[in-house]
Scaffold this active site. Structure first.
Site, short mmCIF file in Angstrom:
data_model
loop_
_atom_site.label_atom_id
_atom_site.label_comp_id
_atom_site.label_asym_id
_atom_site.label_seq_id
_atom_site.Cartn_x
_atom_site.Cartn_y
_atom_site.Cartn_z
N HIS A 31 6.14 0.18 -16.23
CA HIS A 31 5.71 1.10 -17.27
C HIS A 31 4.07 0.94 -17.43
O HIS A 31 3.59 1.02 -18.43
CB HIS A 31 6.22 1.12 -18.54
CG HIS A 31 6.49 -0.35 -19.22
ND1 HIS A 31 5.24 -1.00 -19.50
CD2 HIS A 31 7.25 -0.86 -19.81
CE1 HIS A 31 5.52 -2.04 -20.11
NE2 HIS A 31 7.03 -1.93 -20.61
N ASP A 64 12.53 2.74 -18.49
CA ASP A 64 12.37 2.26 -19.81
C ASP A 64 13.33 2.66 -20.86
O ASP A 64 12.84 2.64 -22.42
CB ASP A 64 10.87 1.91 -20.21
CG ASP A 64 10.78 0.78 -21.16
OD1 ASP A 64 11.70 0.08 -21.31
OD2 ASP A 64 9.74 0.61 -21.64
#
Ligand SMILES: [Zn+2]
Length: 394
Positions: free
Chosen positions: A212, A278
């Site tokens: 991320h 995520d």
């Protein structure tokens, strides 16, 4: 299981042609034009067939918070989003032994039997004291370890962990952040931790994956690292790549237009290797009480196809590389190509489907996302695993 998909646009990173694909005994045995088959047939006219998607970063909240998600609801969301392989983050706590968690997740997933999962373990939250010894006990069960909040590990400890991972051929996944810095400085923390971990990765030769990525400056650091070694990779979430809702509570925080432009450049020039969701289900009350996260597994393809292909003009080959081929290579599974000998795990897409994202549509137990009401083009209509249709929108 045997199945034939006929007259469909076949896409992988290196292929874009209309044809047929045959799966026998769960594996792709033929790809071509006008193939003969005596098996069950799917007519793919006007649709797209890609290798199914692989997510390097998702939270199914099992066993820790099964009111938010569990392996069953997560799997149902995954197949709806076109995924057949999920790398699960560690959603257990100190009351569960690492081995017990691994055994629980793998046996529950086997019982459900929809998708393949890999369970990551976390370093930095649970394993500070005897990290290396614990890796020793589980390294035959895992392909990677995750450094959660990398600032929790000293240089010396990180160096030891990286040498151990290099030695055991484990991928190190890094969540580069420093939560000790004042709020509003998350980009600074990410840059500092990406630089530190990157330098140690160069020193040790450890395969290191930054997950991320959320700031343009961290991406610049990663680009520099990648010029020196092919052992550095990274992913970005659809929400960091696309959303400008900077107030929406996710961690790391969403960034403004300037960063988003840089992320697109990172996709185009190959600095960003993969899209990872995520996927982080949270109940509304938890969000109001300060928890963060966004669900993503059911939306990733719709969002990426709409934004990257329809709005930015990128090819479907790029999407296939970001969502199947590259993450498969990073985690070490043979998947991501429509070629003889590869597994029969496919995602079928209706590229003309136009729909808005609705709060009521999720298979997940939660619907926290900044994209409610967002209009998308293209939708997964079938997911096939080893020749079995495991999701069918029709
Ligand atoms: Zn996460």
């Amino acid at each position: 299981m045997n199945i034939m998909v006929k007259n469909i646009r076949l896409i992988d990173p290196f292929l874009d042609q209309v044809g047929d694909i045959l799966i026998e005994d769960g594996k792709i045995t033929q790809v071509g034009i006008d193939l003969e088959s005596r098996y069950e047939m799917i007519d793919g006219t006007n649709c797209i067939c890609m290798p199914s998607f692989v997510d390097l970063h998702a939270h199914f909240r099992d066993p820790l918070s099964t009111c938010k998600e569990d392996i069953l609801s997560g799997s149902l969301g995954a197949v709806k989003g076109g995924y057949t392989f999920i790398n699960l983050m560690y959603d257990s706590d100190d009351s569960w032994d690492i081995n017990k968690t691994l055994d629980y997740v793998y046996s529950k997933n086997k019982e459900i039997g929809l998708i393949d999962v890999h369970q990551s373990i976390f370093i930095g939250r649970h394993l500070d004291e005897n990290t290396l010894e614990i890796i020793n006990t589980i390294s035959d069960k895992v392909k990677n370890v995750v450094v959660e909040r990398s600032m929790n590990l000293s240089n010396t400890k990180l160096l030891e962990v990286m040498r151990k991972c290099k030695n055991d051929n484990l991928l190190l996944i890094v969540q580069a952040e420093d939560r000790n810095l004042p709020s509003g400085m998350s980009s600074m923390g990410e840059v500092l931790e990406t630089s530190r971990c990157g330098i140690l990765a160069l020193e040790t030769g450890c395969r290191t994956h930054f997950t991320h990525v959320s700031s343009k400056d961290a991406l610049i650091v990663i680009k520099g690292l990648k010029e020196k070694t092919n052992k550095i990779t990274c992913d970005i979430t659809p929400h960091h790549l696309i959303s400008t809702e900077t107030e929406y509570p996710v961690n790391p925080p969403l960034k403004a237009e300037e960063d988003i432009k840089m992320f697109l450049r990172g996709i185009i020039d190959g600095t960003i290797d993969s899209i990872a969701t995520d996927h982080a289900p949270q109940k509304k009350n938890d969000m109001l009480n300060g928890l963060t996260g966004a669900v993503g597994i059911e939306l990733a393809f719709r969002l990426c196809f709409t934004y990257l292909c329809r709005e930015q003009g990128l090819s479907l080959n790029v999407i296939s590389k970001l969502m199947s081929f590259n993450p498969s290579n990073i985690i070490g599974i043979k998947h991501g190509l429509l070629r003889t000998g590869y597994n029969g795990n496919l995602t079928i897409i209706d590229p003309l489907n136009e729909s808005a994202i609705l709060e009521s549509e999720f298979a997940s137990k939660c619907s926290n996302t900044p994209f409610i009401g967002y209009k998308t083009i293209g939708k997964v209509i079938k997911t096939i695993k080893n020749g079995h249709v495991i999701f069918d929108l029709c």
